[in-house]
Structures are given as C-alpha cells and as structure tokens.
Scaffold this active site. Structure first.
Site, PDB file in Angstrom:
ATOM      1  N   ASP A  46       0.890  -1.168   0.000  1.00  0.00           N
ATOM      2  CA  ASP A  46       0.000   0.000   0.000  1.00  0.00           C
ATOM      3  C   ASP A  46       0.924   1.213   0.000  1.00  0.00           C
ATOM      4  O   ASP A  46       1.517   1.553   1.022  1.00  0.00           O
ATOM      5  CB  ASP A  46      -0.880  -0.044   1.268  1.00  0.00           C
ATOM      6  CG  ASP A  46      -1.662   1.254   1.475  1.00  0.00           C
ATOM      7  OD1 ASP A  46      -1.667   2.096   0.567  1.00  0.00           O
ATOM      8  OD2 ASP A  46      -2.257   1.407   2.566  1.00  0.00           O
ATOM      9  N   LYS A  66       2.864  11.296  -3.507  1.00  0.00           N
ATOM     10  CA  LYS A  66       1.804  10.595  -4.254  1.00  0.00           C
ATOM     11  C   LYS A  66       0.829  11.586  -4.903  1.00  0.00           C
ATOM     12  O   LYS A  66       0.244  11.308  -5.936  1.00  0.00           O
ATOM     13  CB  LYS A  66       1.074   9.674  -3.273  1.00  0.00           C
ATOM     14  CG  LYS A  66      -0.004   8.815  -3.878  1.00  0.00           C
ATOM     15  CD  LYS A  66      -0.423   7.772  -2.868  1.00  0.00           C
ATOM     16  CE  LYS A  66      -1.671   7.046  -3.264  1.00  0.00           C
ATOM     17  NZ  LYS A  66      -2.052   6.065  -2.232  1.00  0.00           N
ATOM     18  N   GLU A  73      -7.233   0.609  -4.139  1.00  0.00           N
ATOM     19  CA  GLU A  73      -7.171   0.462  -2.686  1.00  0.00           C
ATOM     20  C   GLU A  73      -8.472  -0.090  -2.100  1.00  0.00           C
ATOM     21  O   GLU A  73      -8.435  -1.040  -1.316  1.00  0.00           O
ATOM     22  CB  GLU A  73      -6.794   1.800  -2.041  1.00  0.00           C
ATOM     23  CG  GLU A  73      -5.319   2.119  -2.286  1.00  0.00           C
ATOM     24  CD  GLU A  73      -4.950   3.579  -2.103  1.00  0.00           C
ATOM     25  OE1 GLU A  73      -5.791   4.351  -1.615  1.00  0.00           O
ATOM     26  OE2 GLU A  73      -3.821   3.944  -2.455  1.00  0.00           O
ATOM     27  N   ASP A 109     -12.739   5.282   2.169  1.00  0.00           N
ATOM     28  CA  ASP A 109     -11.281   5.369   2.312  1.00  0.00           C
ATOM     29  C   ASP A 109     -10.847   6.835   2.317  1.00  0.00           C
ATOM     30  O   ASP A 109     -10.809   7.483   1.272  1.00  0.00           O
ATOM     31  CB  ASP A 109     -10.639   4.606   1.139  1.00  0.00           C
ATOM     32  CG  ASP A 109      -9.117   4.616   1.212  1.00  0.00           C
ATOM     33  OD1 ASP A 109      -8.556   5.280   2.097  1.00  0.00           O
ATOM     34  OD2 ASP A 109      -8.489   3.945   0.373  1.00  0.00           O
TER      35      ASP A 109
END
Ligand code: AMP
Length: 605
Positions: free
Chosen positions: A8, A70, A170, A192
C-alpha cells in the site's frame, strides 16, 4: 521465484505485507515499525534517507525532505492547484515534458523516482524480513487514480527493481481483506479517507467474488487538507495576537503544519488540545510565541466542509449503482482520516448503521494487496475481482468535443472498437487524441496522449476504414491499437502519454537507483561493482522477459536461478571477491545463453 509482496503505497505512510501460506502478515521495517512514512530526505551530496529518519528531518531541512509525493505522481505541473504548491516546502517545478518534478540542488527528481525510493526501502525491509530476494509486487492505488497516475506508480515499482504484477484499487484491496476467510455474501461500502485522497466504493462480495458496483472519489482531498484548515486558523490566531502575517515563512509554516497534525490527532480522543509553539518568530521587538487551545468543536467546524464533500461522493456513488444507504450491509473504514470521530459519526448517520471496526484502517489495504499477491502465486483460492473503470474513456471529435467510448463504471478488463476514417483525399495518416474524463468539452478532460496511424492506403476521403481498439486491462490501464481494414495493415500504436517515461528511461533510472540501496558506507569500488551486477541482472531479466515464449522450461529455470543467486548476493554480500566472482559468473552465463539461443544482444558487463 521468491515471494510476491503486497504494497500500500500511501500519501503519508506505506505498508507492506505478504501471505504466509493462507495468513496475511504485515512486514516489519528496519526501525521495527509496521508502517513506513512515505518521506524521503536527500542530502547535498545526493545521499538519501527514507521513512522515519527522513520524517524526523522534515523540520530541520524542509526544502530537501519530500513528503506527500503521491499527490504529484503522473500529474502535469500546470494542473496543480495553488494550495497544492503551497502545501509543501520543497521546490515543485515543471519538468521538460510538462510533468511536476521536485528540484533539489541542481537535480530535478520525478515523483516516480521519489516513490521508487520509498518502494526500495519497503522491498529491502521485505528481503531482510523474509531472508530472500523480492522482485515481484502488487501495488495499490486510489480507485480514482487516472491512467497516467497508474502508469507512474507502475514505473516507480520498476525503478525500485520490482516487477509490478498487478495494480489494484485500494478499496478493492480492502474488500479482498473482507472477503478473505468469509462465507457470507453482502453489499459493502469501503470509505477510504487517507492523507491525500478520498475514495468511496460500493461492492457486492461473495466467497469467491468481489464485484465493484461503483466507485467515486477525489484524489486531492485528504488529511493534509484538514491540516491546512487548522494551519489557516493558527495563522489567524498569530496575526490576531501579534499583528504579523507569517504565511510566507516556510519554516514557520512547517512548524504550524506539524502542530496542526498533532492537534488533529489529539482531537480524535481529546475534546480540547493546547498548541504551544515557542519562538515561532523573532523581530526587533523580541521573540514571538504562539499559544492557544483548539477545541474539538472549532476543529469540526473548520473541517466539516471537507467531510461534507466525502459524503456527497458517497451519495453519488449510491445513486450510480441505484442503491440506497439501507442496501449496504457493512461499511468498512480505511485510511488514517477515517479515525476522526466526526467523520465516523457522519458516515454512520449517512448509512444508518454501525461501522465495521474489525479492520485496522492503516493495514487493511496492504493486507488486501498481499491476498491478491497470494492469488497470483496460486497459494490462495482465487477470488474473481470485477473492478470498474473510474473515468470514461473517449476521443476528441470535431468542435473540440469529447466522444465517450467506454463509460465510467464499466467492468474491467474491457475493450471497445471504433471505426474512424480520413477527412481529405489520399490522407496517409490519422491522428487520434485519447481522453479520460466526464466532460463533453475535450479540453476539460485529462489527455492520455495522441497517436498516429501512418501508412494508410491512398483513397478518397471517408473511404478508409480504420479500426481503433481501446482496451482497459486488469490494472485499469489503457491500451490502444489500430488497423487499416482495407490493407489489413495494423500499426502497433501504444498510447504514450506525452509525459510518460519510455522503457529505456525507466531502465536507466532503475540502474541509477539500484546504487542507493542504503549502503552509504561502502567504498566507491564496491558501489561500482554492485552497479555493474545490477546492470547485468537487469539485462538478464530483460532477456527472460523478451524470450520467455521461445525458451525451454529448463533454460527459464536456469535463468531464474541465476537471477535469484545474483539478487541474493547483492542483498547479502559486501565481500568484493564474492561480488567479482558473481559478475564473472553472470558474464559467462550470458555468453553460454547467447551460444544456446544463437546470439542476440549480450547483456552489459
Ligand atoms: P493514510 O494515508 O491512510 O496513511 O492516512 C494518513 C492521514 O491520516 C494523515 O493525514 C494523518 O494525519 C491522518 N490520521 C492518522 N491517524 C489519525 C487520527 N487518529 N485522527 C485523525 N487523523 C489521523
């Protein structure tokens, strides 16, 4: 080969896991942590630090410490919003091809390279933990990542020396954790809310099926945005007390940002928190401190507009799959920001049911990635993953409009064929502009690139029939091919995003980065030798990749053994004699292969 790991790769933190037979295990890093901060520090002489050690130097050296990378993966510099540029202390610049890059000293690093450094650290932790080389991985990305962001993530894996077997979303990974070892079928929502992104996915799950019904999100909304709201409030407090605007002072901002995050974390359990920042600034009248308290009530009123945005996405996702909140059996929370009590209360109220708290929101995604890795290795019973495209895919047509070919929420893998033709007589080339997004206006969508089909047979306009095939693979990545149906000529057109890295560039970066496997204390000779061996191994891997279909099983086995031996020695040995022998062995091994296969490009040595 060795174990396939699940990663992850988070905005704030990253987690790595693997399957120990049927049980997922989170890998402990060199510092003893289950979670590795996605932070990279680069010193003046190019040395790098990753994880906790880098996070600790954030305050002392904010301009050379890269966090939240990211957010900038696979994004054009021109599309970054002003607050995103202000959010970081390091220098974001536009690279040659229009992508966002990070300038440190006289070098510009691509976000893929910075992410590769984090992945390299995770890979090394996994190798130390497992005692064997690790060369393959499954990496997760936010469901709402575009094709370019997915490609950038895959490239980061390759630069880090990993063969990325699959990119999975994810929330889908979180659903796999949920399905694992469970017998009941249900409809679940995965909410999420991480450090930099928000995703909501609605899935139907069964014992051996996880089908995504809808997914929505915002890949620029996360915990860092919540921190920013607190920072703005703190700036206001300071201005009120001292009459000074400190919003331009990078060091002050970094201290405020850290204090804001700390306060936010505390407010997840406390109702009030004190913020005390002595000597925040000094001027002719003496030092200035910041001392204030932030109540949970004030915090919630600052951040609720952001929480509302996440709920709006949830409602739209439900609408897209024609479900009501009452149709959802379980709500699974993922990501650090889902720990905020107000967020939990709002999500619970929206779905009108208790939340599933049986999963660790920091680890559930990496565990899902490890389960997917186990499925690919054949160790875990297959779960059919039916994911969906998160954006519509189309092409630009007359009048700068976008024509949709594959609508969003289509199950992947999928493909669609479109016939196009010429607009002038004897036209030899057609140009196709591929777009990703929902707007009918071409310019408001993300450009995946333009490609040309050349060598069309001369004919009056409108006569050639060119079949263009758009495919989205299991990684959610787009592939395009085209064929002139009259001549039968098909041109292998790969959609090369204008900012994407070519295979050659990726291989070069991979070799360059292999030098930095955190072995700062080695002599230059030894570093050079390691570099040479890494180049030999990359050549051998390339040879295997390109020739797998033509090689005997026995040869494939031999090559895999040689690669394993090489990787293991690189990992474990610091003895120059051993490494010299290895390099010689690899050179001879390749000569032997070249003899057997009738020549071919010899690998470098
Ligand atoms: P992730 O991207 O999932 O690692 O989430 C990281 C984000 O979650 C960061 O913005 C953290 O500040 C935030 N976070 C982690 N724990 C908590 C907590 N207990 N309360 C509020 N936010 C948290």
């Amino acid at each position: 080969m060795g174990k396939v790991i699940g990663i992850d790769l988070g905005t704030t933190n990253s987690v790595c896991a693997y399957m120990d037979r049927r049980d997922p295990v989170v890998i402990i890093n060199a510092e003893g942590g289950r979670v590795t901060p996605s932070v990279v520090g680069i010193s003046k002489n190019g040395e790098r630090f990753v994880g906790d050690i880098a996070k600790r130097q954030l305050l002392i050296n904010p301009e050379a410490t890269i966090h939240s990378i990211k957010r900038f993966m696979g994004r054009r510099y021109s599309e970054l919003k002003p607050h995103e540029l202000e959010m970081v202390q390091y220098n974001l610049v536009e690279t040659r091809n229009g992508d966002a890059g990070v300038e440190i000293g006289d070098r510009v690093y691509l976000p893929q390279e910075i992410s590769a450094m984090v992945l390299q650290k995770l890979r090394k932790s996994a190798e130390d933990f497992l005692g064997e080389p690790v060369t393959e991985a499954v990496i997760t990305v936010p469901a709402y990542f575009t094709d370019r962001q997915r490609q950038a993530t895959k490239d980061a894996g390759t630069i880090a020396g990993l063969d990325v077997l699959r990119i999975i979303n994810e929330p889908t990974a979180a659903a796999l954790s949920y399905v694992h070892n469970r017998k009941k079928s249900s409809t679940i929502a995965v909410y999420d809310f991480g450090g930099g992104t928000f995703d909501i996915s609605i899935l139907e799950v069964d014992r051996d099926l996880a089908e995504v019904r809808a997914t929505r999100g915002n890949n620029t909304l996360g915990g860092a945005d919540i921190d920013r709201r607190i920072v703005e409030w703190l700036l206001g407090q300071f201005q009120k007390e001292h009459g000074i605007d400190v919003s331009e002072d990078k060091l002050v901002l970094q201290r405020l940002r850290e204090a804001a995050e700390r306060a936010k974390l505390e407010l997840s359990s406390a109702h009030e928190t004190d913020i005390h920042l002595p000597f925040l600034l000094a001027d002719a009248t003496g030092p200035k401190h910041l001392q204030c308290s932030l109540s949970r009530y004030t915090f919630e009123s600052l951040a609720t507009p952001l929480f509302d945005q996440t709920l709006e996405e949830c409602r739209k996702a439900l609408e897209e799959c024609r479900l009501g909140p009452e149709d959802i059996d379980e709500v699974i929370l993922v990501g650090g920001s889902s720990r905020i009590p107000k967020v939990q209360e709002m999500v619970k109220n929206l779905f009108d049911r208790p939340l599933n708290k049986g999963f660790n929101p920091d680890e559930v995604v990496a565990i899902g990635a490890a389960i997917q890795a186990g499925i690919l290795e054949g160790d875990v019973k297959a779960v059919t993953l039916l994911d969906v495209t998160n954006f519509s895919l189309g092409i630009e047509v007359e009048g700068r409009r976008a024509a949709k070919l594959i609508p969003k929420n289509t199950t992947i893998p999928t493909q669609k064929t479109q016939l196009v033709s010429t607009v002038i007589d004897n036209q030899r080339t057609v140009k196709i502009h591929v777009l990703q997004g929902e707007s009918p206006n071409a310019r408001e969508n993300v450009s995946l690139g333009e490609f040309e089909l050349q060598g069309i047979e001369p004919a009056p306009r409108g006569v050639p029939r060119i079949q263009v095939k758009f495919a989205i693979d299991a990684n959610g990545m787009v592939q395009v091919s085209a064929k002139d149906t009259r001549s039968g000529v098909s041109n292998a057109v790969s959609i090369e995003a204008p900012t994407g890295l070519s295979q050659v560039e990726i291989d070069e970066l991979r070799q360059e980065h292999s030098n930095y496997d955190e072995r700062g204390d080695e002599s230059d000779d030894l570093k050079a030798l390691r570099h040479q061996i890494e180049k030999q191994l990359v050549s051998l891997e390339g040879f295997l990749r390109d020739n797998r279909g033509f090689l005997h099983k026995k040869d494939i086995f031999e090559i895999e053994q040689a690669l394993k031996r090489g990787r293991m020695a690189l990992l474990k040995s610091s003895d120059k004699g051993n490494l010299d022998d290895l390099s010689l062995y690899l050179a001879r091994f390749f000569a032997h292969l070249a003899d057997k296969t009738g020549g071919g490009d010899a690998p470098v040595h």
